[in-house]
Design a protein around this motif. Sequence first.
Motif, PDB file in Angstrom:
ATOM      1  N   ASP A 280       0.846  -1.199   0.000  1.00 36.30           N
ATOM      2  CA  ASP A 280       0.000   0.000   0.000  1.00 36.30           C
ATOM      3  C   ASP A 280       0.880   1.247   0.000  1.00 36.30           C
ATOM      4  O   ASP A 280       2.037   1.194   0.434  1.00 36.30           O
ATOM      5  CB  ASP A 280      -0.828   0.081   1.292  1.00 36.30           C
ATOM      6  N   VAL A 281       0.332   2.363  -0.438  1.00 31.93           N
ATOM      7  CA  VAL A 281       0.986   3.650  -0.165  1.00 31.93           C
ATOM      8  C   VAL A 281       0.184   4.307   0.952  1.00 31.93           C
ATOM      9  O   VAL A 281      -1.038   4.452   0.847  1.00 31.93           O
ATOM     10  CB  VAL A 281       1.019   4.572  -1.398  1.00 31.93           C
ATOM     11  N   ALA A 282       0.873   4.635   2.050  1.00 40.21           N
ATOM     12  CA  ALA A 282       0.191   5.222   3.203  1.00 40.21           C
ATOM     13  C   ALA A 282       0.824   6.553   3.556  1.00 40.21           C
ATOM     14  O   ALA A 282       2.027   6.754   3.359  1.00 40.21           O
ATOM     15  CB  ALA A 282       0.282   4.265   4.391  1.00 40.21           C
ATOM     16  N   LEU A 283       0.034   7.484   4.061  1.00 36.67           N
ATOM     17  CA  LEU A 283       0.567   8.740   4.590  1.00 36.67           C
ATOM     18  C   LEU A 283       0.597   8.622   6.106  1.00 36.67           C
ATOM     19  O   LEU A 283      -0.323   8.078   6.706  1.00 36.67           O
ATOM     20  CB  LEU A 283      -0.325   9.924   4.205  1.00 36.67           C
ATOM     21  N   ILE A 284       1.660   9.151   6.693  1.00 41.59           N
ATOM     22  CA  ILE A 284       1.782   9.109   8.149  1.00 41.59           C
ATOM     23  C   ILE A 284       2.015  10.523   8.655  1.00 41.59           C
ATOM     24  O   ILE A 284       2.829  11.273   8.115  1.00 41.59           O
ATOM     25  CB  ILE A 284       2.953   8.205   8.570  1.00 41.59           C
TER      26      ILE A 284
ATOM     27  N   ALA B 227      -3.450   4.562  -1.393  1.00 38.52           N
ATOM     28  CA  ALA B 227      -3.542   3.690  -2.569  1.00 38.52           C
ATOM     29  C   ALA B 227      -3.310   2.259  -2.083  1.00 38.52           C
ATOM     30  O   ALA B 227      -2.294   1.977  -1.449  1.00 38.52           O
ATOM     31  CB  ALA B 227      -2.505   4.072  -3.622  1.00 38.52           C
ATOM     32  N   ARG B 228      -4.276   1.406  -2.354  1.00 31.37           N
ATOM     33  CA  ARG B 228      -4.172   0.023  -1.891  1.00 31.37           C
ATOM     34  C   ARG B 228      -3.420  -0.840  -2.873  1.00 31.37           C
ATOM     35  O   ARG B 228      -3.624  -0.731  -4.080  1.00 31.37           O
ATOM     36  CB  ARG B 228      -5.565  -0.576  -1.700  1.00 31.37           C
TER      37      ARG B 228
ATOM     38  N   ARG C 187      -3.684 -14.168 -12.069  1.00 29.37           N
ATOM     39  CA  ARG C 187      -2.616 -13.168 -11.969  1.00 29.37           C
ATOM     40  C   ARG C 187      -2.941 -12.212 -10.826  1.00 29.37           C
ATOM     41  O   ARG C 187      -4.113 -12.038 -10.483  1.00 29.37           O
ATOM     42  CB  ARG C 187      -2.534 -12.373 -13.264  1.00 29.37           C
ATOM     43  N   GLY C 188      -1.908 -11.576 -10.304  1.00 34.37           N
ATOM     44  CA  GLY C 188      -2.147 -10.549  -9.284  1.00 34.37           C
ATOM     45  C   GLY C 188      -2.752  -9.316  -9.947  1.00 34.37           C
ATOM     46  O   GLY C 188      -2.524  -9.076 -11.129  1.00 34.37           O
ATOM     47  N   LEU C 189      -3.521  -8.545  -9.184  1.00 31.44           N
ATOM     48  CA  LEU C 189      -4.108  -7.325  -9.748  1.00 31.44           C
ATOM     49  C   LEU C 189      -3.165  -6.148  -9.550  1.00 31.44           C
ATOM     50  O   LEU C 189      -2.393  -6.124  -8.585  1.00 31.44           O
ATOM     51  CB  LEU C 189      -5.441  -7.018  -9.056  1.00 31.44           C
ATOM     52  N   PRO C 190      -3.223  -5.167 -10.458  1.00 32.27           N
ATOM     53  CA  PRO C 190      -2.378  -3.976 -10.248  1.00 32.27           C
ATOM     54  C   PRO C 190      -2.819  -3.221  -9.000  1.00 32.27           C
ATOM     55  O   PRO C 190      -3.981  -3.318  -8.591  1.00 32.27           O
ATOM     56  CB  PRO C 190      -2.626  -3.141 -11.509  1.00 32.27           C
ATOM     57  N   GLY C 191      -1.889  -2.460  -8.417  1.00 29.47           N
ATOM     58  CA  GLY C 191      -2.246  -1.624  -7.268  1.00 29.47           C
ATOM     59  C   GLY C 191      -2.993  -0.386  -7.739  1.00 29.47           C
ATOM     60  O   GLY C 191      -2.964  -0.046  -8.926  1.00 29.47           O
ATOM     61  N   GLU C 192      -3.654   0.280  -6.804  1.00 29.89           N
ATOM     62  CA  GLU C 192      -4.323   1.532  -7.165  1.00 29.89           C
ATOM     63  C   GLU C 192      -3.258   2.586  -7.444  1.00 29.89           C
ATOM     64  O   GLU C 192      -2.171   2.557  -6.861  1.00 29.89           O
ATOM     65  CB  GLU C 192      -5.191   2.021  -6.008  1.00 29.89           C
TER      66      GLU C 192
END
Length: 433
Positions: free
Chosen positions: A43-47, A115-116, A140-145
């Motif tokens: 994931d992309v996370a904001l902290i 973004a997950r 297949r794996g799915l793309p990330g958001e």
Amino acid sequence: MLYDKARINVVAGGGGDGCMSFRREAHVPHGGPDGGDGGHGGDVALICDDSLRDLQSFKRSVHYKAKRAGHGEGALRHGADGPPMEVRVPPGTQVATWDGSTHDLVVPGQRVVVARGGSGGRGNKKFASSTIQAPRLRERGLPGEEGWIDLRLKLLADVGLVGLPNAGKSSLLARMTRAAPKVAAYPFTTLEPVLGTLEGAERQLVIADIPGLIEGASEGAGLGHDFLAHVERTRLLVHVLDLAPVDGSDPLENHATIEAELRAHDRRLAQLPRLLALSKADLVAAEDAERAAGAWRERLGDEVDVFVTSSATGLGLQELSLELARRVPLLGRAGSDADAIALDDVPAVDHRVFRPAAGRNFSVERADDGSFRVAGDGVQRLLLRHDLDNDEALAHVENRLRRMGVISALEAQGFEPGDDVEIAGVMFELHPG
Ligand SMILES: Nc1nc2c(ncn2[C@@H]2O[C@H](COP(=O)(O)OP(=O)(O)OP(=O)(O)O)[C@@H](O)[C@H]2O)c(=O)[nH]1
Ligand SMILES: [Mg+2]
């Protein structure tokens, strides 16, 4: 320079692919399926990080990408999840993502996923059933958001100083706190907000000095408009009013101008409690200053305390500081309680999540050349999951399309087996069995 806006691109990691594998053992001629699942993409996370002051670091780096996950492997080994990409932002950062959701990062340590990562594909082991014992099928794996997000910093101050240019706001801040804002005998000296800290009896108080406001500020005139947002989160405003403006303007009109701009910017801003600091008292006779203060007290009533101050002599500053320290703790800490967040009117939108049920929505359209086009999140993910060159995967996809109602919707539009169908940019001949 205070960087209070930034636009960054975030890309979450893709999910790992599921594996197609069969057990090989010396004594077992035809081993069963043992392909493991792919991991979940990062994931992309904001902290929220209170060691940061503004959004400066985002001027240089704009792209933030999390790692993809590991693929599944034989012997039922699942792929590792992709590590998250954690992006640090200062307290007071508001986030608006591409899909319209917003988040408010106020409390240090607060974490928000913007973004997950994509989910992993299932390995062939998961497709084994009593009828299909050797599935040659895996996902297949799915793309990330991914997308662009807007960051907006709104300073977290307890007290905001507002007033016309040259009213003496920065001089007050400089006298009351250790801050050293630029002070000069012309309007628009302060070009960006400056924070100062006042030592209160129980805790420190943060005071924000913002650029002077002028008529039309709420509509973008002068500099003030951009910065009015920074006092939105304060708990108390100190209206600084020059007792004897050098330009000969009328303090009564000046006062009304500022109040009108606050109202025009935001109704809640106009409702914040106020103090009135009459400034530069050393430039007028003491009796005149007191007479003016009396007239203001009468005009404003009990709601607004009036102070006669001078940053040159220090007159009234002790009283003003004590009053701020007395009132602000009662009002709560800036931005750190539910009330302050509600004040900001950030709609509490949950992050968008993919729910299986959402996959039921699709649309079918017949193109001029007789081919068909199917659109929708669920069908798109189905196509991304599978490799249509693999007959077994194709049969699986057709079966799923039938269960989702896509085949009957196609037939209703005149589809016949063997016609071309485009789903998510992939054109193929569909032969539902
Ligand atoms: N004599 C006297 N002059 C003052 C006092 N306070 C401010 N001044 C003068 O007024 C002018 C403007 O002061 P600032 O503190 O820069 O005013 P400001 O409201 O921050 O102005 P902007 O940043 O332009 O909006 C400067 O020349 C100051 O020296 C005061 O108490 N007494
Ligand atoms: Mg100033």
